[in-house]
Design a protein around this motif. Structure first.
Motif, PDB file in Angstrom:
ATOM      1  N   SER A 115       4.990  -3.136  17.128  1.00 58.41           N
ATOM      2  CA  SER A 115       5.733  -1.841  16.561  1.00 58.41           C
ATOM      3  C   SER A 115       5.943  -1.989  15.159  1.00 58.41           C
ATOM      4  CB  SER A 115       6.953  -1.732  17.077  1.00 58.41           C
ATOM      5  OG  SER A 115       7.722  -0.413  16.396  1.00 58.41           O
ATOM      6  N   MET A 116       5.407  -0.874  14.115  1.00 56.06           N
ATOM      7  CA  MET A 116       5.308  -0.937  12.806  1.00 56.06           C
ATOM      8  C   MET A 116       6.070   0.156  12.292  1.00 56.06           C
ATOM      9  SD  MET A 116       1.687  -2.687  12.367  1.00 56.06           S
ATOM     10  CE  MET A 116       0.990  -3.298  13.767  1.00 56.06           C
ATOM     11  N   GLY A 117       6.968   0.363  11.501  1.00 55.61           N
ATOM     12  CA  GLY A 117       7.795   1.594  11.262  1.00 55.61           C
ATOM     13  C   GLY A 117       8.415   2.118  12.401  1.00 55.61           C
ATOM     14  N   LYS A 118       8.445   3.609  12.396  1.00 56.26           N
ATOM     15  CA  LYS A 118       9.495   4.262  13.290  1.00 56.26           C
ATOM     16  C   LYS A 118       8.883   4.519  14.567  1.00 56.26           C
ATOM     17  CE  LYS A 118      12.598   8.210  13.681  1.00 56.26           C
ATOM     18  NZ  LYS A 118      13.389   9.280  13.148  1.00 56.26           N
ATOM     19  N   ILE A 119       8.780   3.868  15.538  1.00 61.28           N
ATOM     20  CA  ILE A 119       8.339   4.017  16.936  1.00 61.28           C
ATOM     21  C   ILE A 119       9.254   4.403  17.663  1.00 61.28           C
ATOM     22  CG2 ILE A 119       6.957   3.279  19.072  1.00 61.28           C
ATOM     23  CD1 ILE A 119       5.305   3.719  16.511  1.00 61.28           C
ATOM     24  N   TYR A 120      10.346   3.532  18.139  1.00 62.11           N
ATOM     25  CA  TYR A 120      11.684   3.921  18.593  1.00 62.11           C
ATOM     26  C   TYR A 120      12.547   4.313  17.248  1.00 62.11           C
ATOM     27  CZ  TYR A 120      10.909   1.363  23.182  1.00 62.11           C
ATOM     28  OH  TYR A 120      10.249   1.286  24.427  1.00 62.11           O
ATOM     29  N   HIS A 121      13.420   4.955  17.857  1.00 57.78           N
ATOM     30  CA  HIS A 121      14.344   5.458  16.490  1.00 57.78           C
ATOM     31  C   HIS A 121      15.098   4.418  15.922  1.00 57.78           C
ATOM     32  CE1 HIS A 121      17.517   7.844  14.758  1.00 57.78           C
ATOM     33  NE2 HIS A 121      16.528   9.015  14.997  1.00 57.78           N
ATOM     34  N   ALA A 134       9.948  -5.882  16.171  1.00 55.42           N
ATOM     35  CA  ALA A 134       9.346  -4.698  15.498  1.00 55.42           C
ATOM     36  C   ALA A 134       9.421  -4.774  14.056  1.00 55.42           C
ATOM     37  CB  ALA A 134      10.220  -3.269  15.943  1.00 55.42           C
ATOM     38  N   TRP A 135       8.495  -4.401  13.239  1.00 52.03           N
ATOM     39  CA  TRP A 135       8.439  -4.499  11.905  1.00 52.03           C
ATOM     40  C   TRP A 135       8.857  -2.991  11.106  1.00 52.03           C
ATOM     41  CZ3 TRP A 135       6.166  -1.840   7.958  1.00 52.03           C
ATOM     42  CH2 TRP A 135       5.864  -2.424   6.565  1.00 52.03           C
ATOM     43  N   HIS A 136       9.560  -3.349  10.045  1.00 50.98           N
ATOM     44  CA  HIS A 136      10.184  -2.313   9.312  1.00 50.98           C
ATOM     45  C   HIS A 136       9.863  -2.567   7.915  1.00 50.98           C
ATOM     46  CE1 HIS A 136      11.524  -0.192  12.624  1.00 50.98           C
ATOM     47  NE2 HIS A 136      12.326  -1.362  13.140  1.00 50.98           N
ATOM     48  N   SER A 137       9.636  -1.803   7.215  1.00 51.22           N
ATOM     49  CA  SER A 137       9.221  -1.873   5.532  1.00 51.22           C
ATOM     50  C   SER A 137      10.503  -1.908   5.117  1.00 51.22           C
ATOM     51  CB  SER A 137       8.471  -0.539   4.900  1.00 51.22           C
ATOM     52  OG  SER A 137       8.527  -0.521   3.623  1.00 51.22           O
ATOM     53  N   ASP A 193       3.696   2.055   2.508  1.00 58.94           N
ATOM     54  CA  ASP A 193       3.911   0.303   2.636  1.00 58.94           C
ATOM     55  C   ASP A 193       3.605  -0.141   4.138  1.00 58.94           C
ATOM     56  OD1 ASP A 193       4.637  -2.248   1.817  1.00 58.94           O
ATOM     57  OD2 ASP A 193       6.456  -1.995   2.908  1.00 58.94           O
ATOM     58  N   CYS A 194       4.041   0.996   5.120  1.00 57.58           N
ATOM     59  CA  CYS A 194       3.849   0.678   6.598  1.00 57.58           C
ATOM     60  C   CYS A 194       2.450   0.700   6.887  1.00 57.58           C
ATOM     61  CB  CYS A 194       4.634   1.976   7.195  1.00 57.58           C
ATOM     62  SG  CYS A 194       4.443   1.734   9.071  1.00 57.58           S
ATOM     63  N   ALA A 195       1.779   1.757   6.025  1.00 59.00           N
ATOM     64  CA  ALA A 195       0.240   1.709   6.262  1.00 59.00           C
ATOM     65  C   ALA A 195      -0.124   0.420   5.759  1.00 59.00           C
ATOM     66  CB  ALA A 195      -0.239   2.822   5.534  1.00 59.00           C
ATOM     67  N   VAL A 196      -0.041  -0.100   4.661  1.00 56.71           N
ATOM     68  CA  VAL A 196      -0.542  -1.221   4.226  1.00 56.71           C
ATOM     69  C   VAL A 196      -0.349  -2.375   5.135  1.00 56.71           C
ATOM     70  CG1 VAL A 196      -0.097  -3.152   2.433  1.00 56.71           C
ATOM     71  CG2 VAL A 196      -0.442  -0.855   1.615  1.00 56.71           C
ATOM     72  N   HIS A 197       0.935  -2.366   5.463  1.00 57.26           N
ATOM     73  CA  HIS A 197       1.172  -3.459   6.618  1.00 57.26           C
ATOM     74  C   HIS A 197       0.460  -3.166   7.788  1.00 57.26           C
ATOM     75  CE1 HIS A 197       3.421  -6.474   8.792  1.00 57.26           C
ATOM     76  NE2 HIS A 197       3.325  -5.689   9.918  1.00 57.26           N
ATOM     77  N   GLY A 216       1.834   0.120  17.650  1.00 56.00           N
ATOM     78  CA  GLY A 216       2.403   1.564  17.347  1.00 56.00           C
ATOM     79  C   GLY A 216       2.547   1.582  15.966  1.00 56.00           C
ATOM     80  N   VAL A 217       2.091   2.577  15.259  1.00 51.38           N
ATOM     81  CA  VAL A 217       2.601   2.681  13.785  1.00 51.38           C
ATOM     82  C   VAL A 217       3.232   3.864  13.303  1.00 51.38           C
ATOM     83  CG1 VAL A 217       1.504   2.597  11.302  1.00 51.38           C
ATOM     84  CG2 VAL A 217       0.373   1.181  13.183  1.00 51.38           C
TER      85      VAL A 217
END
Ligand code: CA
Length: 483
Positions: A115-121, A134-137, A193-197, A216-217
């Motif tokens: 999971s990258m960015g907002k997938i779950y809340h 999960a990864w977050h910027s 930044d999320c897209a770059v990751h 999941g992005v």
């Protein structure tokens, strides 16, 4: 299984036995205002290109028009009547400690699920769903000036011993403008930044594709505040943006039902009451710029799939967590109800070798259908916990019908509303213990935006009876109990 075999056979580039990857792209608060949905104003070249190599679902509905309940329903593959989660902030394991979610099902079947960015809340992620946390910027959502203003506002509140409310007037958002154009690069802000990751993750994967992936992005735009780099603002002339033609509440609808949230009003500088026309245009300008910003990030992901060759064996899903109002029915920056504009979302599915490429479908689709759909497309064992239906027949033939109706829930004023969207009708029952059930009915051909409730018109007596029976057949009365 015949359909599945046929799909695989058409994907000539997919080696025998090889599992397809899944790139699941989520967008926050994006209504289907895209070129591929027929919108003449928005600039969405990359999502339109995805549509050209996929299928656009023109009648896709979320199960609740609110971020977290919608996402939990989609990711768990369960209706809100089952998840019991109708609000923001409650993690899914609160009510369903033992379930297997869609990404978890992929993980359990040998996938690398990330999971990258907002997938779950935000703030209520689900570790069991993913292979790695999960990864977050860490990049900001807004400008340095806004960040400074927010820090100052928070510090002042703290110094005065004021505990800021989590929502409402004077909450943390009160120092953030509702919209902002920033002269910066895409990657200087959170979504870029999320897209770059995600691009890095895809490139890394392509070097050593030892097992299939489910990535999941999730992008935070175009959720308010509508903040994006200036170049996306420059795509639009605010004077030429069309304003809503129905700036009135749905007529003859129950008062509580014909309301929406007001979180947009909690941002800095938003006027009270009726917005001046110039301000409305600024809002629309910001919303469209935010859509184009997300579109460009999707373009980076698609370009990477192409360059790495992953395009040949990767399913791409583009999904938004609900619809949105930008002035219709007087609601601005809002979802929070059971009407067509709130519950209808974006859904584009692209499968390597699919026969319906570049087409769109009127087939009714629900977010809960995604779990069984992707499970089938990837040849995973079915999961009996998933309550939706596979959309594979529609991907195979856009004229196919999988659902007779799509369902959405919303709790309001002690009532729980269950909306049923059929081919022709939107039928809503609002039930509350000890209170009379309230009914709404809209003919979707004659009243596509639900401007006037016709439930009390005797002409539709038989229609009401038939729709009520259809609803109760699917969701017995127990499903209507107030959460
Ligand atoms: Ca949302």
């Amino acid at each position: 299984m015949r359909t599945l075999l046929c799909l695989f056979a058409l994907a000539a580039s997919v080696a025998a036995g090889e599992k397809l990857n899944v790139l699941f792209i989520a967008s926050d608060d994006m209504r289907p205002q895209l070129g591929c949905y027929g919108d003449p104003v928005v600039k969405s070249p990359n999502l339109d290109a995805l549509a050209q190599r996929g299928l656009v679902f023109r009648r896709s509905y979320v199960q609740q028009a609110l971020c977290s309940p919608s996402r939990i329903s989609m990711l768990s593959g369960r209706y809100p009547a089952t998840t019991g989660i109708f609000e923001i902030g409650r993690p899914l394991r609160d009510t369903m400690p033992e379930i297997t979610t869609m990404p978890q099902h992929f993980k359990d079947n040998g996938y690398d699920a990330r999971s990258m960015g907002k997938i779950y809340h935000v703030g209520i992620d689900d570790d069991a769903s993913w292979t790695v946390p999960a990864w977050h910027s860490k990049k900001p959502r807004f400008s340095k000036e806004t960040a400074a203003a927010m820090s100052k506002y928070l510090a002042e509140a703290k110094a005065k011993g004021i505990e800021l409310p989590k929502k409402g007037k004077g909450s943390r958002t009160a120092a953030i403008p509702a919209f902002e154009s920033i002269d910066c690069e895409d990657a200087d802000l959170l979504d870029g930044d999320c897209a770059v990751h995600a691009v890095e993750q895809l490139r890394e994967y392509a070097k050593n594709p030892d097992k299939p992936f489910f990535f999941g992005v999730g992008f935070a735009n175009p959720h308010v505040p509508w903040i994006s780099p200036k170049k996306y603002w420059d795509l639009y002339d605010p004077a030429s943006l069309p304003l809503a033609g129905n700036e009135f509440l749905p007529k003859d609808a129950p008062k509580f039902a014909a309301t929406s949230g007001s979180d947009f009003r909690w941002y800095a500088g938003v006027p009270e009451g009726e917005l001046p026309e110039s301000y409305k245009r600024q809002c629309l300008h910001g919303y469209l710029a935010a859509i184009s910003y997300v579109d460009a990030q999707v373009g980076l992901l698609l370009q990477t799939l192409k360059e790495t060759g992953l395009e040949k064996n990767t399913i791409v899903v583009f999904w938004s967590d609900h619809g949105y109002y930008m002035g219709e029915h007087t609601w601005w920056g809002a979802k929070h109800n059971n009407y067509e504009g709130a519950t209808r979302n974006c859904l584009i599915i692209s499968v390597p070798g699919q026969p319906s490429v570049g087409q769109s479908t009127e087939a009714l689709a629900q977010s809960v259908d995604l779990a069984p759909t992707l499970t089938e497309l990837c040849g995973l064992p079915a999961n009996s916990g998933f309550q939706g239906k596979s959309l594979v027949p529609v991907i195979q033939d856009p004229a196919a019908v999988v659902n007779e109706a799509a369902f959405s829930w919303y709790p309001k004023s002690g009532y729980l509303g269950l909306a049923m969207r059929t081919h022709d009708w939107r039928y809503v029952e609002w039930t509350k213990p000890g209170a009379q059930t309230e009914i709404e009915l809209y003919h979707m051909g004659r009243d596509p935006q639900n401007d006037g409730n016709v439930a009390s018109n005797p002409e539709y007596g038989e229609v009401l009876k038939s729709l009520s029976a259809q609803m109760r057949q699917r969701f017995p009365v127990q499903a209507f109990v107030e959460p």
